[in-house]
Design an enzyme around this catalytic site. Structure first.
Site, short mmCIF file in Angstrom:
data_model
loop_
_atom_site.label_atom_id
_atom_site.label_comp_id
_atom_site.label_asym_id
_atom_site.label_seq_id
_atom_site.Cartn_x
_atom_site.Cartn_y
_atom_site.Cartn_z
N HIS A 175 -2.76 -1.43 -9.89
CA HIS A 175 -2.35 -0.93 -8.58
C HIS A 175 -2.83 -1.88 -7.48
O HIS A 175 -2.23 -1.94 -6.41
CB HIS A 175 -2.94 0.47 -8.33
CG HIS A 175 -2.37 1.53 -9.21
ND1 HIS A 175 -2.84 1.77 -10.47
CD2 HIS A 175 -1.38 2.43 -9.00
CE1 HIS A 175 -2.16 2.77 -11.02
NE2 HIS A 175 -1.28 3.19 -10.14
N ASP A 247 6.81 0.46 -14.83
CA ASP A 247 5.83 1.18 -14.03
C ASP A 247 6.21 0.98 -12.57
O ASP A 247 7.15 0.24 -12.25
CB ASP A 247 4.42 0.65 -14.34
CG ASP A 247 3.32 1.66 -14.03
OD1 ASP A 247 3.59 2.64 -13.32
OD2 ASP A 247 2.18 1.47 -14.49
#
Length: 308
Positions: A175, A247
């Protein structure tokens, strides 16, 4: 796959409506926090908008429901994380958790769950997988992954093994930035790939990619953008013929280095079927327009897409 976010009293906003009805997206990922009734109304509205389009194709409505519908539904059942379930050493327990999660999730309008994690958490300093994994033992992770796939799919919810080809040995959160793993091909084959092989053998509906560079396969590109990983390894060598979904492409590991539009094109060319655009509305339009213009220009081709 754009994201949509619901709250206690909201219905889908005008931007989500435009994405479904004007841009004809075929899927959404939900984020939010509401009770079962409001969640069902929200998801039903999404399907109503899809039913009003020319082709009337229902939406895939997905979510990260790794430890129960409680992740998004305030009155859903709350289960332990995968590592605690793995600690039972009882695949039947893992399957029962997935079954209950599937029944509750379907009841409020979800038809696709981004679970279970098939990552083998071999790095105790892993900041992003950790207790989300069934553990550090490959055989255990394989057994529990298969059990949960059965629990989800036998009860009408698409399951997803993630994050291919393994996010368990990273010491960096994708992230926040781009991670790489430096182990050799033997380690990949013996430690990290078996749970995904077991998932494929169990008929898993979808597999999610990892925003991680796997040096043993492609030292230049993260798995999400790598044709060597998605087409060469996952499709051809491992024989997976289900849905490959990325993702979130708004994570810094991808967006910061390639940008939403270019990364989306690279992911599709690598072998992905669905690009998850979970950033802002502007980010989502950038993704859509990049793919649209790439198809018009020939950078993406219908023949190439059909080969997925």
């Amino acid at each position: 796959m754009p994201s949509t976010r619901y709250k206690q009293t909201s219905i889908p906003d005008e931007y989500t409506c435009k994405l479904v009805q004007d841009y004809h997206v075929g899927s959404v990922i939900d984020y939010g926090n509401a009770d079962a009734e409001r969640t069902a109304k929200y998801n039903n509205q999404l399907q109503k908008w899809a039913a009003e389009t020319r082709l009337k194709i229902p939406l895939f409505i997905s979510a990260d429901l790794e430890y129960g519908s409680i992740q998004l539904v305030t009155d859903g059942t709350d289960f332990p994380r995968q590592m605690a379930i793995g600690a039972t050493r009882v695949p039947g327990a893992a399957e029962q958790v997935a079954k209950i999660n599937a029944i509750e999730s379907k009841a409020v309008g979800f038809n696709w769950n981004f679970s279970p994690l098939a990552d083998v958490n071999t790095n105790p300093s892993n900041p992003v997988i950790g207790v989300r994994s069934f553990g550090e033992k490959t055989d255990l992770v394989s057994q529990m992954t298969v059990a949960q796939i059965k629990g989800y799919q036998h009860n009408g919810l698409l399951a997803t093994a993630k994050h291919f080809p393994g996010h368990g040995d990273t010491s960096f959160d994708s992230h926040l930035g781009l991670a790489a793993v430096t182990y050799d091909r033997k380690t990949l084959d013996e430690i990290h790939l078996p749970p995904f092989k077991a998932a494929i053998a169990a008929g898993v509906d979808s597999i999610m990619t990892a925003h991680v560079i796997i040096n043993a396969i492609d030292p230049k590109l993260p798995a999400t953008l790598s044709k060597k990983v998605l087409t060469g390894l996952l499709r051809k060598q491992m024989g997976f013929n289900g849905i490959i979904v990325t993702d979130s492409m708004s994570m810094n590991a991808i967006d910061k280095h390639w940008g939403a539009g270019q990364a989306a094109i690279m992911a599709i060319n690598a072998g992905a079927d669905i690009v998850m655009a979970s950033g802002s509305y502007k980010h989502q339009l950038e993704t859509y327009n990049a793919l649209y213009h790439a198809l018009k220009s020939g950078e993406l081709t219908e023949k190439g897409l059909m080969n997925h």
